[in-house]
Design a protein around this motif. Structure first.
Motif, short mmCIF file in Angstrom:
data_model
loop_
_atom_site.label_atom_id
_atom_site.label_comp_id
_atom_site.label_asym_id
_atom_site.label_seq_id
_atom_site.Cartn_x
_atom_site.Cartn_y
_atom_site.Cartn_z
N LEU A 18 0.79 -1.31 -0.12
CA LEU A 18 -0.11 -0.09 -0.23
C LEU A 18 0.92 1.31 -0.01
N SER A 38 -9.65 6.75 -3.65
CA SER A 38 -10.23 5.87 -2.65
C SER A 38 -9.40 4.64 -2.66
N GLY A 39 -8.98 4.27 -1.45
CA GLY A 39 -8.18 2.84 -1.30
C GLY A 39 -6.61 3.13 -1.45
N SER A 40 -6.25 4.53 -1.99
CA SER A 40 -4.65 4.73 -2.12
C SER A 40 -3.76 4.73 -0.74
N GLY A 41 -4.43 4.70 0.39
CA GLY A 41 -3.45 4.48 1.60
C GLY A 41 -3.47 5.69 2.41
N LYS A 42 -4.25 6.67 2.08
CA LYS A 42 -4.15 7.90 2.89
C LYS A 42 -4.64 7.97 4.38
N THR A 43 -5.52 7.05 4.80
CA THR A 43 -5.82 6.76 6.03
C THR A 43 -4.67 5.84 6.88
N THR A 44 -4.14 4.90 6.08
CA THR A 44 -3.14 4.02 6.60
C THR A 44 -1.90 4.96 6.82
N GLN A 192 -10.14 13.13 -0.65
CA GLN A 192 -10.14 12.54 -2.17
C GLN A 192 -10.68 13.59 -3.11
N1 LIG Z 1 -5.60 -3.50 8.85
C1 LIG Z 1 -5.90 -3.69 7.54
N2 LIG Z 1 -5.71 -4.76 6.88
C2 LIG Z 1 -6.08 -5.12 5.63
N3 LIG Z 1 -6.22 -4.42 4.94
C3 LIG Z 1 -6.26 -3.03 5.16
C4 LIG Z 1 -6.02 -2.61 6.50
N4 LIG Z 1 -6.24 -1.25 6.62
C5 LIG Z 1 -6.35 -0.86 5.49
N5 LIG Z 1 -6.47 -1.86 4.50
C6 LIG Z 1 -6.60 -1.68 2.84
O1 LIG Z 1 -5.71 -0.81 2.51
C7 LIG Z 1 -6.54 -0.28 1.53
C8 LIG Z 1 -6.13 1.41 1.68
O2 LIG Z 1 -6.70 1.83 2.91
P1 LIG Z 1 -6.97 3.29 3.37
O3 LIG Z 1 -8.03 3.44 4.34
O4 LIG Z 1 -5.61 3.68 3.76
O5 LIG Z 1 -7.21 4.07 2.04
P2 LIG Z 1 -7.83 5.42 1.83
O6 LIG Z 1 -6.89 5.96 0.71
O7 LIG Z 1 -7.76 6.18 3.34
O8 LIG Z 1 -9.23 5.48 1.19
P3 LIG Z 1 -10.65 6.09 1.41
O9 LIG Z 1 -10.51 7.51 1.02
O10 LIG Z 1 -11.47 5.40 0.53
O11 LIG Z 1 -11.04 6.16 2.86
C9 LIG Z 1 -7.83 -0.65 1.19
O12 LIG Z 1 -7.91 -1.43 0.45
C10 LIG Z 1 -7.98 -1.21 2.75
O13 LIG Z 1 -8.90 -2.23 2.70
#
Ligand SMILES: Nc1ncnc2c1ncn2[C@@H]1O[C@H](COP(=O)(O)OP(=O)(O)OP(=O)(O)O)[C@@H](O)[C@H]1O
Length: 362
Positions: A18, A38-44, A192
């Motif tokens: 990610l 969406s899903g690019s890893g921002k929250t992570t 986003q």
């Molecule tokens: N603890 C975890 N275990 C497994 N997969 C995870 C975990 N946390 C996040 N993911 C996966 O990693 C990817 C990115 O998640 P993240 O929430 O960081 O994206 P995002 O950019 O914040 O998305 P959004 O804008 O939709 O909230 C997603 O596909 C999510 O399902």
């Protein structure tokens, strides 16, 4: 020393990489918007900064200390996630005061700090209301006040306006920059929505494939994108992109073929002769006129519509290649229902070229 410093951050969930060697430095008091799909890893990424996730590789340092080593509270980091739920049985005042109560601060100081943040967020008149008596906008402000009340040194905001209606979103976008500066906190703001990124960021980090494709000022990412991907992510209507191979024309000027027709480039474009590239032109830099001009591309206007105070025209050239042109509000053009023959030219100094294979800015 930067307030936040990230280097080589990698994180995978299962087989999915990610974050893939991400680097970032954020200065104290800066608002850095993390922008990505969406899903690019921002929250992570935010969860790593908050010390809630351990990197697979790389480091996250706040004031030079590893994020996982000290609690977020001790480091003065506050987080507010997309869904800021308020405690339903407490008044707005008590909701906002709750992080201070956890710190055993005396009543007089709590009252002062809650009042101060409520005034800044314009909710001082509803402090005695319970959440169900608050409008959606007031709920949003109350939850934000709760994140800000203890004057965090760094605040992590995860898409706070995602679930509010358009009017509140607009109001908050106008107010946030002033508010953030009033608190002096370093802000990492995830969204986003490219408009939100442009409105709020001192700088914007564009997250693509686990890395920042570009970290730049709002003007920088819009006017000077470093890749086709970044160019495409900002702008509505979107940037025009055409695969072209510039050639020197009979008069000596460089020209390209669009829809099987010739368009003379407004700039010298030295070094691009014969190179397979992608020409990027923002709709506001593509001019449509019914008057013939030397070097212009013959087009037909297929449709036009008003967008806010601009009119956007859909143009077709030659074999059907489509181009978008936008210009200051033009009610006559917007009201037209029939096709209109005309010519397209480009604004000098505004063409962008990207390598066709890699997408990198040339
Ligand atoms: N603890 C975890 N275990 C497994 N997969 C995870 C975990 N946390 C996040 N993911 C996966 O990693 C990817 C990115 O998640 P993240 O929430 O960081 O994206 P995002 O950019 O914040 O998305 P959004 O804008 O939709 O909230 C997603 O596909 C999510 O399902």
């Amino acid at each position: 020393m930067p307030h936040l410093s990230i280097s080589g951050l990698c994180k995978a969930f299962g087989k999915k990489k990610l974050l893939d060697g991400l680097d970032l430095a954020v200065e104290r008091g800066e608002c850095l918007v993390v922008f990505g799909g969406s899903g690019s890893g921002k929250t992570t990424l935010l969860r790593h900064i908050a010390g809630l996730l351990e990197p697979d590789a790389g480091t996250v340092l706040i004031d030079g200390q590893r994020a996982g080593d000290v609690s977020a509270q001790q480091r003065g980091v506050a987080m507010a996630f997309q869904n800021f739920a308020l405690y339903p049985h407490m008044t707005a005042f008590e909701n906002i005061a709750s992080p201070l109560r956890a710190r055993a601060i005396d009543e007089a100081r709590i009252a002062r700090q809650v009042q101060e943040v409520a005034e800044l967020l314009r909710i001082a008149h509803v402090l005695d209301h319970s959440p169900r008596q608050l409008s959606n906008g007031q709920k949003q402000r109350t939850s934000l006040a709760r994140s800000l009340v203890h004057k965090p040194q760094m605040i992590l905001l995860d898409d706070p306006l995602r679930n509010v209606d358009a009017k509140i979103r607009f109001e908050m976008r106008l107010e946030f920059p002033k508010l953030f500066k009033a608190f002096g906190s370093t802000v990492l703001y995830v969204t986003q929505d490219y408009r939100e990124a442009l409105a709020l960021g001192d700088r914007i980090g564009v997250l693509v494939d686990g890395c920042f494709a570009q970290i730049d000022s709002p003007a920088g990412v819009y006017r000077n994108p470093q890749s086709r991907e970044v160019a495409r992510l900002f702008g509505d209507p979107p940037i025009n992109l055409f695969e072209v191979t510039p050639q020197r024309g009979p008069g000596g000027a460089m020209q390209v073929q669009i829809g099987g027709q010739t368009l003379v480039l407004p700039d010298p474009c030295t070094g691009l002769q014969g190179r397979a590239c992608v020409l990027g032109v923002r709709p506001e830099d593509l001019l449509f006129s019914t008057e013939a001009q030397p070097g212009a591309l013959p087009v037909t206007m297929e449709a036009a519509m008003p967008i806010n105070v601009r009119t956007v025209a859909l143009l077709k050239a030659g074999d059907g290649a489509e181009l978008l042109a936008s210009r200051p509000e033009d009610p006559v053009l917007a009201a037209r229902r029939e096709r209109l023959g005309g010519f397209a030219t480009l604004v000098p100094g505004r063409c962008m070229f990207f390598d066709r294979a890699s997408g990198a800015r040339i």
